[in-house]
Design an enzyme around this catalytic site. Structure first.
Site, mmCIF file in Angstrom:
data_model
loop_
_atom_site.group_PDB
_atom_site.id
_atom_site.type_symbol
_atom_site.label_atom_id
_atom_site.label_comp_id
_atom_site.label_asym_id
_atom_site.label_seq_id
_atom_site.Cartn_x
_atom_site.Cartn_y
_atom_site.Cartn_z
ATOM 1 N N LYS A 56 0.823 -1.215 0.000
ATOM 2 C CA LYS A 56 0.000 0.000 0.000
ATOM 3 C C LYS A 56 0.857 1.265 0.000
ATOM 4 O O LYS A 56 0.519 2.253 -0.644
ATOM 5 C CB LYS A 56 -0.959 0.005 1.189
ATOM 6 N N THR A 57 1.989 1.226 0.735
ATOM 7 C CA THR A 57 2.862 2.396 0.765
ATOM 8 C C THR A 57 3.426 2.670 -0.625
ATOM 9 O O THR A 57 3.476 3.820 -1.081
ATOM 10 C CB THR A 57 4.000 2.191 1.774
ATOM 11 N N ASP A 247 -3.855 7.570 4.286
ATOM 12 C CA ASP A 247 -3.293 6.261 4.604
ATOM 13 C C ASP A 247 -3.978 5.704 5.853
ATOM 14 O O ASP A 247 -4.436 6.470 6.708
ATOM 15 C CB ASP A 247 -1.786 6.408 4.849
ATOM 16 N N GLU A 248 -4.036 4.381 5.963
ATOM 17 C CA GLU A 248 -4.615 3.697 7.134
ATOM 18 C C GLU A 248 -6.028 4.213 7.427
ATOM 19 O O GLU A 248 -6.365 4.539 8.572
ATOM 20 C CB GLU A 248 -3.716 3.894 8.366
ATOM 21 N N GLN A 278 -7.734 -4.877 9.319
ATOM 22 C CA GLN A 278 -6.748 -4.411 10.291
ATOM 23 C C GLN A 278 -7.276 -3.240 11.118
ATOM 24 O O GLN A 278 -6.497 -2.446 11.661
ATOM 25 C CB GLN A 278 -5.447 -4.022 9.580
ATOM 26 N N ARG A 620 2.106 -10.642 10.616
ATOM 27 C CA ARG A 620 3.399 -10.004 10.914
ATOM 28 C C ARG A 620 4.560 -10.920 10.528
ATOM 29 O O ARG A 620 5.705 -10.482 10.446
ATOM 30 C CB ARG A 620 3.529 -9.684 12.408
#
Length: 668
Positions: A56-57, A247-248, A278, A620
């Protein structure tokens, strides 16, 4: 309205070669099809549902570059993130793609953006540019001061703690509820005190407005007030920022979602990037509905799903996909990867907690022998206390570790003391900081300080006023007041950078601190030295103070529990603190019902958020994932009880998980 979904997992986008020849960057070659669809989207609302580890970044960075290459002025692009570091890193990487032009993109957190706008444009709602930002402990201090003035803090009467009242006020703001409604829904135990709390909250608002103070929540709340009430300001900002990216997005609260809607009112060019799976921060006010309702808030929104994972092997993704597939409400997606690896995650049943700890410690030592560095290994848990037994076992085996979470460097008394002296220079009406500064002077009590504050706020030269107070002081306070007056006069004189002002303040403060904190002042001195180093890059006192309130450094030099000075250390972390991070090997301990989810998670919404926490924990890991729980667990009410695997794992197909039961004879 039905979602309009672009699902680009296998089928590439068809483009005319002429279209792409206009761009220096070869987007179609550097991005997968779904990322390319998001990056090349130009007009109208777009929701990018970005699965864990799906790039995504990278997608946000290339979208910034694409807009700039398309001729959009960089200053017309607004990139909102949840940490300043994230925004800076994205823009740095964008500069590597398109050069210095990306440096002109407006990027930062919601709160820093609000802070800048309110200082420039807040006059219509009565804000001066030099307002002071209160952090949570400052907020609690004001609440406590007002509570005492109202006679609600007497020993004869039980009244809610200042932290509880501050939390209720804050949550009402973040959830856009009336305070009485917030008390009824989330703080019903405060019902008997509702009338007094409402009056206290009203006095708190008046106190801040009279003294040029804004708390952390006010930054967003007052910006929304400005945009809603003044169309000319709203239009100016919306016209100025023609392309907005967030973002997020799953971590936004209701007021942040409303700010996005207001800022995009003139163009609707919003790209929200996030992962519903998330969304785990409801305790901070984040609202799961924001990402789910995006297509309704922005009708006609395009939805692109990023499902190709670049982090984990497929065996780990299969378990994560299965866990989240049972969520009651979601954007359906299935993470896949091109990484090779046949490892299947382990579900490990230990006889008791101590055997669970021994298993984790032994496997870590084996991994170390296999060449895996300790820094590439993490042990995650739902709640901080879940790791206590493991910490003892790690210490017994001399395995160095660091435990993350909880310690707030900026909220320590000695750091706040130093900042208070600088804040009264930046905003002489800051009564909270004046109270802290004055009560540090030996011989000055709370009541004396309060009486002096009103006079200090009313004069142009507070240092001279304090010098006059020193002449009249009794009880040995005159010397301390004279030294304080000299410090404030020196801080106000000439053009001085924050590091110089910090040095002057420390020269005055260190003798005071050594007397006040005789037991541990060496540790505090190291903190202050660390803090002074952090301020070296600042040229403006106002900017430094704003940053310390908006995005403070979290860890002191001694703030993180660490067992060794060696750089190579195992990480112990709560799942909440681990979000956004990754390790080669991850252990998730206490994956048992009653611990994960915990007994406090009873409603459907709480259980669904716990399910998302399990998904976050699982994703993770890059190469190996171990899920463990003890068969015999201690319960305060019932003593030892039989443990059962977490409900989020009990239906995972057997072919996805390797299982192992540890017996006493298997002790290493």
């Amino acid at each position: 309205m039905a979602d309009k979904v672009i699902y680009l997992r296998e089928k590439p986008v068809s483009l005319s070669p002429a279209d792409e020849r206009n761009f220096k960057i070869k987007y179609a070659e550097l991005l997968n099809p779904a990322q390319f669809a998001a990056v090349t989207h130009r007009e109208g609302p777009l929701l990018v549902v970005a699965g864990a580890g799906s790039g995504k970044t990278r997608t946000l960075i290339y979208r910034v570059a694409r807009l700039i290459e398309s001729g959009v002025p960089p200053g017309a692009i607004l990139l909102l993130t949840f940490t300043r570091r994230a925004a800076q890193e994205m823009l740095r990487r964008a500069e590597q793609l398109v050069g210095d032009r990306a440096g002109a993109v407006a990027g930062g957190t919601f709160h820093s953006f609000a802070n800048n706008v309110l200082r420039r444009m807040g006059a219509p709602i009565g804000l001066k540019p030099n307002f002071t930002i209160l952090d949570r402990s400052d907020m609690e201090d004001v609440v406590n001061l007002l509570r005492t003035r109202m006679g609600l803090a007497s020993r004869e009467r039980r009244f809610p703690k200042k932290s509880t009242i501050a939390e209720a006020i804050s949550m009402a703001r973040n959830k856009r509820r009336a305070l009485e409604e917030e008390i009824e829904i989330d703080f019903p135990h405060l019902g008997e005190h509702q009338a007094e709390i409402l009056e206290l909250a009203k006095n708190y608002e008046s106190y801040k407005r009279e003294r040029g103070l804004l708390d952390y929540d006010d930054l967003l709340y007052r910006l929304a007030e400005l945009l809603e009430q003044y169309e000319n300001v709203r239009r100016r900002l919306s016209d100025g920022y023609r392309y907005i990216m967030i973002d997020e997005y799953q971590d936004t609260n209701l007021i942040q979602a409303e700010l996005v809607r207001l800022l995009a009112m003139n163009h609707r060019n919003v790209m929200a990037v996030g992962d519903d799976a998330q969304s785990i921060y409801s305790f901070r006010g984040a609202n799961f509905r924001n990402i789910m309702d995006f297509p309704a808030i922005f009708p006609g929104a395009k939805i692109v799903k990023l499902e190709q994972n670049y982090r984990s092997i497929q065996g780990i993704l299969d378990v994560a996909n299965d866990v989240i597939s049972r969520a009651g409400e979601k954007y359906t997606k299935a993470l896949f990867t091109q990484r090779e690896g046949g490892f299947r995650p382990f579900l490990v049943r230990a006889q008791d907690e101590h055997m669970q700890s021994r298993f984790v410690a032994q496997r870590i030592l084996e991994l170390r022998e296999e060449g895996v560095e300790l820094g590439e290994i993490a042990v995650l848990f739902r709640s901080s206390f879940h790791s206590f037994d493991l910490e003892l076992e790690l210490q017994r085996r001399d395995i160095p570790f660091i435990k993350r979470g909880g310690f707030k460097f900026i909220e320590t008394a000695h750091i706040k003391d130093v900042l208070a002296h600088l804040r009264v220079i930046a905003n002489p009406a800051d009564a909270v900081s004046w109270l802290r500064v004055l009560t540090l002077v030996k011989g000055i009590g709370h009541r004396t300080a309060e009486r002096a504050i009103d006079a200090l706020i009313a004069v142009d030269d507070p240092a001279a006023a304090i010098a006059k107070l020193a002449d009249k002081a009794r009880g040995g306070a005159d010397g301390g007041l004279k030294r304080l007056a000299a410090l404030l006069a020196e801080l106000r004189s000439g053009e001085k950078r924050p590091p110089e002002q910090i040095a002057m303040t420390l020269e005055y403060y260190l003798p005071v601190m050594r007397e006040a904190y005789a037991d541990d002042y060496p540790k505090r001195e190291r903190d202050l030295e660390h803090f002074q180093n952090l301020t070296e890059r600042y040229k403006s006192l106002e900017q430094m103070l704003a940053d310390m309130a908006l995005e403070p450094p979290n860890d002191s030099l001694d703030g993180m529990l660490a067992t060794d000075s060696d750089d190579e250390r195992l990480t112990l972390s709560t799942i909440h603190s681990a979000k956004g991070l990754e390790w080669k090997v991850v252990f998730l301990i206490w994956a048992a019902d009653g611990r994960f989810p915990g007994p406090q998670s009873v409603g459907d919404d709480e259980i669904e958020e716990e399910r998302r926490l399990m998904y976050v924990a699982s994703t993770r890991a890059r190469d190996e994932l171990y899920l463990s729980y003890p068969i015999h667990m201690f319960d305060r009410s019932f003593g030892f009880v039989m443990g059962r695997v977490s409900r989020f794992l009990e239906d995972v197909p057997a072919e996805l998980l390797q299982t192992a039961t540890l017996q006493e004879s298997e002790e290493p």
